[in-house]
Write a protein that holds these residues in place. Structure first.
Motif, PDB file in Angstrom:
ATOM      1  N   VAL A  59       0.160   7.281  -6.113  1.00 24.00           N
ATOM      2  CA  VAL A  59      -1.017   8.157  -6.157  1.00 24.00           C
ATOM      3  C   VAL A  59      -0.617   9.627  -6.125  1.00 24.00           C
ATOM      4  N   THR A  85       0.834  -1.203   0.000  1.00 20.52           N
ATOM      5  CA  THR A  85       0.000   0.000   0.000  1.00 20.52           C
ATOM      6  C   THR A  85       0.867   1.250   0.000  1.00 20.52           C
ATOM      7  N   HIS A 103       1.924   1.867  -3.560  1.00 24.48           N
ATOM      8  CA  HIS A 103       0.783   2.370  -4.316  1.00 24.48           C
ATOM      9  C   HIS A 103       0.449   3.796  -3.882  1.00 24.48           C
ATOM     10  N   MET A 104       0.516   4.082  -2.580  1.00 18.51           N
ATOM     11  CA  MET A 104       0.262   5.432  -2.074  1.00 18.51           C
ATOM     12  C   MET A 104       1.225   6.413  -2.711  1.00 18.51           C
ATOM     13  N   GLU A 121      -8.166   1.048  -3.892  1.00 21.32           N
ATOM     14  CA  GLU A 121      -7.859   0.489  -5.210  1.00 21.32           C
ATOM     15  C   GLU A 121      -7.361  -0.949  -5.087  1.00 21.32           C
ATOM     16  N   GLU A 122      -6.559  -1.223  -4.073  1.00 19.81           N
ATOM     17  CA  GLU A 122      -6.074  -2.586  -3.863  1.00 19.81           C
ATOM     18  C   GLU A 122      -7.212  -3.507  -3.434  1.00 19.81           C
ATOM     19  N   ALA A 146      -5.196   4.410  -2.279  1.00 25.51           N
ATOM     20  CA  ALA A 146      -4.421   3.229  -2.678  1.00 25.51           C
ATOM     21  C   ALA A 146      -5.014   1.962  -2.062  1.00 25.51           C
TER      22      ALA A 146
END
Length: 147
Positions: free
Chosen positions: A18, A11, A14-15, A96-97, A93
Motif C-alpha cells: 500500500v 497483512t 499487503h500493508m 482489502e483482505e 490492507a
C-alpha cells in the motif's frame, strides 16, 4: 520480523504494498527500524497516486499539506508521521483482505457505520484507539460475527 514472509504476516506484506512495496522500503525490510528512521516521502506519493487515500484524507489523518511540502524538501517523514502512515496503510490492507477487493474496501472505509457509532472507519484512523476499533470490527466481519 521480515515483512516479506507472506505466510506469517499477510497483512504486513499487503500493508507494505500500500505504501510502495520493495521500491520504497527495500527488500526483506523490517518495518520498525524504517518507521523509527522516518519513511521516505515517496511512500506518501505512492499512497496518493494509487488512490488509496486522497490528499484531503492524508491531510486529516496523517500529516497536514503544509507539513508534507516541508517534508518533501527534507526527503523523509518523521517517525511519528511514518507511524501514522503505516497505521493507515495496515488498516487499508486489512480492509482489502477482509472484503476481497480494493474497491469494496475503499467504499467501506468511507461509509458511516453503526458499529462505530456512525463514524466512517477511515476517520477513526487518526488515533491509535480508533484504529484498534476499526481493526476489531474488520476481524469480526472477517470471521462472520455480526458487526
Amino acid at each position: 520480523m521480515s515483512i516479506t514472509n507472506p505466510t506469517l504476516f499477510p497483512t504486513a506484506i499487503h500493508m507494505a504494498d500500500v505504501i510502495g512495496g520493495v521500491a520504497a522500503l527495500g527488500a526483506n525490510a523490517d518495518i520498525i527500524p524504517l518507521i523509527r528512521r522516518g519513511l521516505p516521502v515517496s511512500t506518501v506519493a505512492f499512497i496518493l497516486d494509487s488512490g488509496k487515500l486522497t490528499l484531503a484524507e492524508l491531510d486529516r489523518i496523517v500529516l497536514p499539506r503544509k507539513t508534507l511540502m516541508h517534508r518533501r524538501k527534507l526527503g523523509s517523514l518523521t517517525p511519528e508521521q511514518s507511524d501514522r502512515l503505516v497505521r493507515v496503510a495496515r488498516l487499508i490492507a486489512a480492509a482489502e483482505e477482509t472484503f476481497g477487493s480494493a474497491d469494496k474496501a475503499h467504499i467501506w472505509l468511507r461509509r458511516p457505520t453503526t458499529a462505530l457509532a456512525g463514524e466512517k472507519p477511515l476517520e477513526l484512523l487518526d488515533t491509535d484507539e480508533g484504529a484498534r476499533r476499526v481493526e476489531t470490527l474488520l476481524g469480526r466481519i472477517g470471521h462472520g460475527i455480526a458487526a
